[in-house]
Design a protein around this motif. Sequence first.
Motif, mmCIF file in Angstrom:
data_model
loop_
_atom_site.group_PDB
_atom_site.id
_atom_site.type_symbol
_atom_site.label_atom_id
_atom_site.label_comp_id
_atom_site.label_asym_id
_atom_site.label_seq_id
_atom_site.Cartn_x
_atom_site.Cartn_y
_atom_site.Cartn_z
ATOM 1 N N VAL A 11 0.643 -1.164 0.050
ATOM 2 C CA VAL A 11 -0.013 -0.106 0.106
ATOM 3 C C VAL A 11 0.800 1.377 -0.182
ATOM 4 C CG1 VAL A 11 -1.550 1.291 1.319
ATOM 5 C CG2 VAL A 11 -1.988 -0.972 1.061
ATOM 6 N N ALA A 12 2.015 1.200 0.654
ATOM 7 C CA ALA A 12 2.806 2.395 0.763
ATOM 8 C C ALA A 12 3.002 3.226 -0.879
ATOM 9 C CB ALA A 12 4.261 2.022 1.340
ATOM 10 N N PRO A 13 3.583 2.407 -1.604
ATOM 11 C CA PRO A 13 3.694 3.194 -3.183
ATOM 12 C C PRO A 13 2.489 4.006 -3.287
ATOM 13 C CG PRO A 13 4.501 0.839 -3.062
ATOM 14 C CD PRO A 13 3.650 0.834 -1.764
ATOM 15 N N GLY A 14 1.416 3.411 -3.221
ATOM 16 C CA GLY A 14 0.380 4.388 -3.459
ATOM 17 C C GLY A 14 0.130 5.596 -2.681
ATOM 18 N N VAL A 15 0.385 5.321 -1.421
ATOM 19 C CA VAL A 15 0.116 6.472 -0.277
ATOM 20 C C VAL A 15 0.973 7.522 -0.838
ATOM 21 C CG1 VAL A 15 0.424 7.198 2.028
ATOM 22 C CG2 VAL A 15 -0.933 4.994 1.207
ATOM 23 N N LEU A 16 2.590 6.950 -0.940
ATOM 24 C CA LEU A 16 3.413 8.114 -1.306
ATOM 25 C C LEU A 16 3.365 8.733 -2.581
ATOM 26 C CD1 LEU A 16 6.678 5.929 -0.131
ATOM 27 C CD2 LEU A 16 5.544 7.719 0.959
ATOM 28 N N LEU A 17 2.726 8.021 -3.597
ATOM 29 C CA LEU A 17 2.424 8.660 -4.766
ATOM 30 C C LEU A 17 1.377 9.660 -4.692
ATOM 31 C CD1 LEU A 17 2.642 5.989 -7.890
ATOM 32 C CD2 LEU A 17 3.931 8.003 -7.621
ATOM 33 N N GLY A 18 0.245 9.453 -3.986
ATOM 34 C CA GLY A 18 -0.684 10.242 -3.552
ATOM 35 C C GLY A 18 -0.321 11.534 -2.927
ATOM 36 N N LEU A 19 0.545 11.308 -2.018
ATOM 37 C CA LEU A 19 1.057 12.527 -1.403
ATOM 38 C C LEU A 19 2.020 13.528 -2.419
ATOM 39 C CD1 LEU A 19 2.409 11.020 1.986
ATOM 40 C CD2 LEU A 19 0.367 12.360 1.745
ATOM 41 N N TYR A 20 2.609 12.672 -3.150
ATOM 42 C CA TYR A 20 3.474 13.326 -4.110
ATOM 43 C C TYR A 20 2.638 14.168 -5.209
ATOM 44 C CZ TYR A 20 6.133 13.948 -8.446
ATOM 45 O OH TYR A 20 6.910 14.307 -9.658
ATOM 46 N N ALA A 21 1.513 13.451 -5.550
ATOM 47 C CA ALA A 21 0.491 14.190 -6.513
ATOM 48 C C ALA A 21 -0.052 15.248 -5.921
ATOM 49 C CB ALA A 21 -0.396 12.829 -6.774
ATOM 50 N N GLN A 22 -0.671 15.144 -4.634
ATOM 51 C CA GLN A 22 -1.235 16.265 -4.115
ATOM 52 C C GLN A 22 -0.406 17.414 -3.965
ATOM 53 O OE1 GLN A 22 -4.549 16.473 -3.236
ATOM 54 N NE2 GLN A 22 -4.847 14.698 -4.259
ATOM 55 N N THR A 203 -2.667 12.143 -9.553
ATOM 56 C CA THR A 203 -3.479 11.651 -8.617
ATOM 57 C C THR A 203 -4.346 10.273 -9.003
ATOM 58 O OG1 THR A 203 -5.132 13.014 -9.478
ATOM 59 C CG2 THR A 203 -3.781 14.307 -7.777
ATOM 60 N N TYR A 204 -4.590 10.220 -10.149
ATOM 61 C CA TYR A 204 -5.328 8.962 -10.841
ATOM 62 C C TYR A 204 -4.471 7.804 -10.830
ATOM 63 C CZ TYR A 204 -8.899 12.508 -12.053
ATOM 64 O OH TYR A 204 -9.631 13.498 -11.964
ATOM 65 N N VAL A 205 -3.169 8.116 -11.316
ATOM 66 C CA VAL A 205 -2.197 7.058 -10.997
ATOM 67 C C VAL A 205 -1.998 6.242 -9.541
ATOM 68 C CG1 VAL A 205 0.057 6.311 -11.577
ATOM 69 C CG2 VAL A 205 -0.826 7.804 -13.009
ATOM 70 N N ALA A 206 -1.860 7.299 -8.577
ATOM 71 C CA ALA A 206 -1.797 7.214 -7.378
ATOM 72 C C ALA A 206 -2.911 6.208 -6.896
ATOM 73 C CB ALA A 206 -1.687 8.271 -6.548
ATOM 74 N N ALA A 207 -4.151 6.617 -7.219
ATOM 75 C CA ALA A 207 -5.435 5.715 -6.956
ATOM 76 C C ALA A 207 -5.227 4.445 -7.384
ATOM 77 C CB ALA A 207 -6.441 6.580 -7.288
ATOM 78 N N ALA A 208 -4.983 4.491 -8.759
ATOM 79 C CA ALA A 208 -4.926 2.965 -9.229
ATOM 80 C C ALA A 208 -3.900 2.316 -8.672
ATOM 81 C CB ALA A 208 -4.477 2.960 -10.858
ATOM 82 N N VAL A 209 -2.769 2.763 -8.086
ATOM 83 C CA VAL A 209 -1.535 1.920 -7.556
ATOM 84 C C VAL A 209 -1.954 1.497 -6.109
ATOM 85 C CG1 VAL A 209 0.655 1.940 -6.640
ATOM 86 C CG2 VAL A 209 0.367 3.120 -8.816
#
Length: 234
Positions: A11-22, A203-209
Amino acid sequence: MFEDPLFWLLVAPGVLLGLYAQARIKANVTKYAQVPTPRGVTGAEVARRLLDAQGLQDVHVEPTEGVLSDHYDPRTKVLRLSQQIYYTPSVAAAGIAAHETGHALQDAEDYFPMEARTYIVPVVQLASQVAPWAFVAGLMLNMNALTWIGVILFGSSFFFALLTLPVEFDASSRAKKLLVNHGIIGEDQIEGVDKVLDAAAWTYVAAAVSAVGVWLFYVLMMLGRGRSASASSR
């Protein structure tokens, strides 16, 4: 679940990507909200001009509450822009308004990924409500079949997130072309639009990951339980 290192590994990759995207979208929207459009056209005017140019006079443009709550509703044919986009004559507002116009064009052209996503929304919403109950009930009752049903239903969110990617990327591609072709944004300002829309795409990439990470965790957990049960029965 939260104590399992595997959960955080997936789950961490998606969380980190989400924070980066935001962080990216906040920085880029803030920056390019300060850059005016060449002729001072607002987000609402951009959307209306582009829609009319494509023969979509039946699509209404309305302001809505919230921050970055911009969206196109294919059921009512209404393009809703947050107030900071609707009323602001900026490069950021023009890019976001054009992106939502891209969704209206997809709808008008029966763009398959968008049509598919629209039709499965009720199914995904129902599946997301049923999945936790089926999963927990299956564990408590020791019914693997019911637990697997929960896992499969969790997968609907993953499928929806993946289907969203081509819809959003295509809308952004259309937006950039429309803005330049109709002379709303000059070639010297299209970089700003790129940065705003590319940040939003993350943000959509992060959601998918995130969705695939959570789903894989449940799948691997069930497979692990199956192996443990087989080993203990020997």
